[in-house]
Scaffold this active site. Sequence first.
Site, PDB file in Angstrom:
ATOM      1  N   ARG A   1      -6.544  -1.800 -15.628  1.00 59.84           N
ATOM      2  CA  ARG A   1      -5.087  -2.557 -15.878  1.00 59.84           C
ATOM      3  C   ARG A   1      -4.846  -3.536 -14.875  1.00 59.84           C
ATOM      4  O   ARG A   1      -5.153  -3.088 -13.758  1.00 59.84           O
ATOM      5  CB  ARG A   1      -3.855  -1.576 -15.970  1.00 59.84           C
ATOM      6  CG  ARG A   1      -4.182  -0.404 -17.084  1.00 59.84           C
ATOM      7  CD  ARG A   1      -3.435   0.634 -17.009  1.00 59.84           C
ATOM      8  NE  ARG A   1      -3.834   1.771 -17.992  1.00 59.84           N
ATOM      9  CZ  ARG A   1      -3.532   3.012 -17.703  1.00 59.84           C
ATOM     10  NH1 ARG A   1      -3.002   3.550 -16.892  1.00 59.84           N
ATOM     11  NH2 ARG A   1      -4.309   3.696 -18.482  1.00 59.84           N
TER      12      ARG A   1
ATOM     13  N   ASP B   1      -5.140   2.809  -3.456  1.00 60.35           N
ATOM     14  CA  ASP B   1      -3.962   3.288  -3.005  1.00 60.35           C
ATOM     15  C   ASP B   1      -3.747   4.740  -4.247  1.00 60.35           C
ATOM     16  O   ASP B   1      -2.968   5.458  -3.816  1.00 60.35           O
ATOM     17  CB  ASP B   1      -2.806   2.379  -3.369  1.00 60.35           C
ATOM     18  CG  ASP B   1      -2.975   1.389  -2.213  1.00 60.35           C
ATOM     19  OD1 ASP B   1      -3.307   1.718  -1.250  1.00 60.35           O
ATOM     20  OD2 ASP B   1      -2.518   0.007  -2.665  1.00 60.35           O
TER      21      ASP B   1
ATOM     22  N   ASN C   1     -12.154   3.480   3.377  1.00 63.12           N
ATOM     23  CA  ASN C   1     -13.350   3.107   2.318  1.00 63.12           C
ATOM     24  C   ASN C   1     -14.382   2.775   3.356  1.00 63.12           C
ATOM     25  O   ASN C   1     -14.479   2.741   4.640  1.00 63.12           O
ATOM     26  CB  ASN C   1     -12.964   1.810   1.393  1.00 63.12           C
ATOM     27  CG  ASN C   1     -12.447   0.373   2.203  1.00 63.12           C
ATOM     28  OD1 ASN C   1     -12.774   0.347   3.516  1.00 63.12           O
ATOM     29  ND2 ASN C   1     -11.511  -0.045   1.863  1.00 63.12           N
TER      30      ASN C   1
ATOM     31  N   THR D   1     -14.278   6.666   0.390  1.00 59.56           N
ATOM     32  CA  THR D   1     -14.114   6.121  -0.885  1.00 59.56           C
ATOM     33  C   THR D   1     -15.032   5.206  -1.070  1.00 59.56           C
ATOM     34  O   THR D   1     -15.405   4.301  -0.139  1.00 59.56           O
ATOM     35  CB  THR D   1     -12.899   5.612  -1.463  1.00 59.56           C
ATOM     36  OG1 THR D   1     -12.416   4.505  -0.447  1.00 59.56           O
ATOM     37  CG2 THR D   1     -11.708   6.626  -1.190  1.00 59.56           C
TER      38      THR D   1
ATOM     39  N   LYS E   1       0.736  -1.254  -0.010  1.00 55.94           N
ATOM     40  CA  LYS E   1      -0.038   0.007  -0.039  1.00 55.94           C
ATOM     41  C   LYS E   1       0.818   1.089   0.139  1.00 55.94           C
ATOM     42  O   LYS E   1       0.645   2.101  -0.737  1.00 55.94           O
ATOM     43  CB  LYS E   1      -1.122  -0.156   1.235  1.00 55.94           C
ATOM     44  CG  LYS E   1      -2.019  -1.221   1.049  1.00 55.94           C
ATOM     45  CD  LYS E   1      -3.008  -1.001   2.178  1.00 55.94           C
ATOM     46  CE  LYS E   1      -3.768  -2.215   2.366  1.00 55.94           C
ATOM     47  NZ  LYS E   1      -4.533  -2.739   0.977  1.00 55.94           N
TER      48      LYS E   1
ATOM     49  N   GLU F   1      -0.197  -0.405   6.941  1.00 56.14           N
ATOM     50  CA  GLU F   1       0.606  -1.862   6.867  1.00 56.14           C
ATOM     51  C   GLU F   1       2.158  -1.791   7.420  1.00 56.14           C
ATOM     52  O   GLU F   1       2.681  -2.713   7.269  1.00 56.14           O
ATOM     53  CB  GLU F   1       0.663  -2.048   5.403  1.00 56.14           C
ATOM     54  CG  GLU F   1      -0.222  -3.193   4.922  1.00 56.14           C
ATOM     55  CD  GLU F   1      -0.067  -3.524   3.572  1.00 56.14           C
ATOM     56  OE1 GLU F   1      -0.937  -4.197   2.735  1.00 56.14           O
ATOM     57  OE2 GLU F   1       0.874  -2.867   2.610  1.00 56.14           O
TER      58      GLU F   1
ATOM     59  N   ASP G   1      -9.431  -5.068 -12.646  1.00 51.74           N
ATOM     60  CA  ASP G   1      -8.711  -5.322 -11.483  1.00 51.74           C
ATOM     61  C   ASP G   1      -8.665  -4.175 -10.460  1.00 51.74           C
ATOM     62  O   ASP G   1      -7.947  -3.158 -11.115  1.00 51.74           O
ATOM     63  CB  ASP G   1      -7.246  -5.806 -11.983  1.00 51.74           C
ATOM     64  CG  ASP G   1      -6.190  -5.990 -10.564  1.00 51.74           C
ATOM     65  OD1 ASP G   1      -6.907  -6.287  -9.692  1.00 51.74           O
ATOM     66  OD2 ASP G   1      -5.136  -6.390 -10.831  1.00 51.74           O
TER      67      ASP G   1
ATOM     68  N   GLY H   1      -2.645  -5.296 -12.005  1.00 45.86           N
ATOM     69  CA  GLY H   1      -1.405  -5.112 -11.065  1.00 45.86           C
ATOM     70  C   GLY H   1      -1.587  -3.743 -10.143  1.00 45.86           C
ATOM     71  O   GLY H   1      -2.675  -3.117 -10.531  1.00 45.86           O
TER      72      GLY H   1
HETATM   73  O1  RIB Z   1      -3.779  -2.177  -1.771  1.00 46.79           O
HETATM   74  C1  RIB Z   1      -3.350  -3.129  -2.583  1.00 46.79           C
HETATM   75  C2  RIB Z   1      -2.182  -3.758  -1.973  1.00 46.79           C
HETATM   76  O2  RIB Z   1      -2.359  -4.318  -0.726  1.00 46.79           O
HETATM   77  C3  RIB Z   1      -1.351  -4.547  -2.804  1.00 46.79           C
HETATM   78  O3  RIB Z   1      -0.283  -4.134  -3.429  1.00 46.79           O
HETATM   79  C4  RIB Z   1      -0.681  -5.665  -1.760  1.00 46.79           C
HETATM   80  O4  RIB Z   1       0.701  -5.637  -1.598  1.00 46.79           O
HETATM   81  C5  RIB Z   1      -1.204  -5.153  -0.498  1.00 46.79           C
HETATM   82  O5  RIB Z   1      -0.363  -4.202   0.327  1.00 46.79           O
END
Ligand code: RIB
Length: 320
Positions: free
Chosen positions: A277, A244, A183, A212, A42, A137, A238, A279
Site C-alpha cells: 500500500r 517502521d 537494516n 532486516t 519513523k 530521528e 511502496d 504511504g
Molecule cells: O521510515 C519512513 C519515514 O522516514 C517516513 O515516514 C519519513 O517521514 C521519514 O521519517
Amino acid sequence: MTKGRVLVAGSANLDFVVRAPHVPAPGETVLGHGFAMFPGGKGANQAVACARAGGAATRMLLALGDDAQALPLEASLRDAGVELHIQRTHAPTGTAFICVGDDAENAITVVPGANAELRAEHLPDLTGVDVLLLQLESPLASVGAWAKQAHASGVRVVLNTAPAPRAPLPPALLDAVDLLIVNEGELAAMTGSSGTIVERVARLRVAGVVVTLGARGCYARIGGHALLQPGFVVDAIDTTGAGDTFCGTLAAGLASRMPEEEAVRRACAASALACTRLGAQASVPARSEVEALAAAGNSAMTVSRDELGAYCGWVPSDQP
Ligand code: RIB
C-alpha cells in the site's frame, strides 16, 4: 497472551510523496505521476504499527508545531489508538520529502523542525511500560538519556538505528539498549562491511540484534539464540514505512511476552503487507491481516531458510 505496553519516543513528519518511474540520480530530472501527503515520521509510524498491527497499548512522546501540518499527524495516531504526549513547539512540524519509484524503492529527505526540540526531560512517566521503542530521528542526546532512564527503571529498550548513524553511537547508549534493529546499511554504518552478517552482528556490543534484509526477511540474535525468518511474498508498490512497521510490530510482540520466533515472524509479515500500500502509516496492516499472513507456509516465503542462511553466513554449529 497479555497486552504489551509500549512507549515510543520519536519523530512525526508530514510526508510529501511523489511517485515517479525511478528515484532520480543527482542532477537528473524525472516526470512524476502522482503526488500525495501522508502521515509519517519513523517514531509515529512505529507507534501506529505497534498499536494497529501489534495490538499493544501504545503511548508516544512526540513534538509538533502549532501549525496545520500537525493536524493529520495527531489524527492518524489517535485513529490507531495511540495515547499522545505532545510537546508543542514554535518550530514547524517535521516534514519529509519522498520520491517512490515504480520499483517500490524510495529516497527520503527529512526536515526535522519540531522533532529537534524533544529533550531528555520530556520523557513521560515509565510506570507500567514494558518496552521503550526509540529511533535516531530525534536528538541523539535525548535518545541516549531516554534509553538510560528506561534501562535503569527495568524497562526493555529497543533501538532502531534509522536513519543510519553518521558516527559511532555513544557506548553509554548501546549499554542501555536491549535490542537493536538495523537494516543492512545501518549495520554497515555501525560495523563496517567486512565479514558476513552473522560475524558483524557478533561484533556489536548489544545482547539482542535484528538485521532486516528487505524482501529476504531477517536474521536475529535474540533471547540468547539466533534465528532466520524468510520474508513473505507480496506485490510491493511502496516500501516506505516497511521497516517502521517491522519495528512497531516486533516491539508489540516482545512487550506481550510472545515467543521471539513468533514476534519476529509477525514483524516480517506486517512489513511485507506494508509494502503493498502507499504511504507510511496508511500502509500499516491490521493485526488480523498480519496473523493470517504469518500463518502461511513455506510457499509464501521469498527465499528458503537455507538460502537466507547462506546469504547471512550462518553456520548452524557456530550459533550461540
Ligand atoms: O521510515 C519512513 C519515514 O522516514 C517516513 O515516514 C519519513 O517521514 C521519514 O521519517
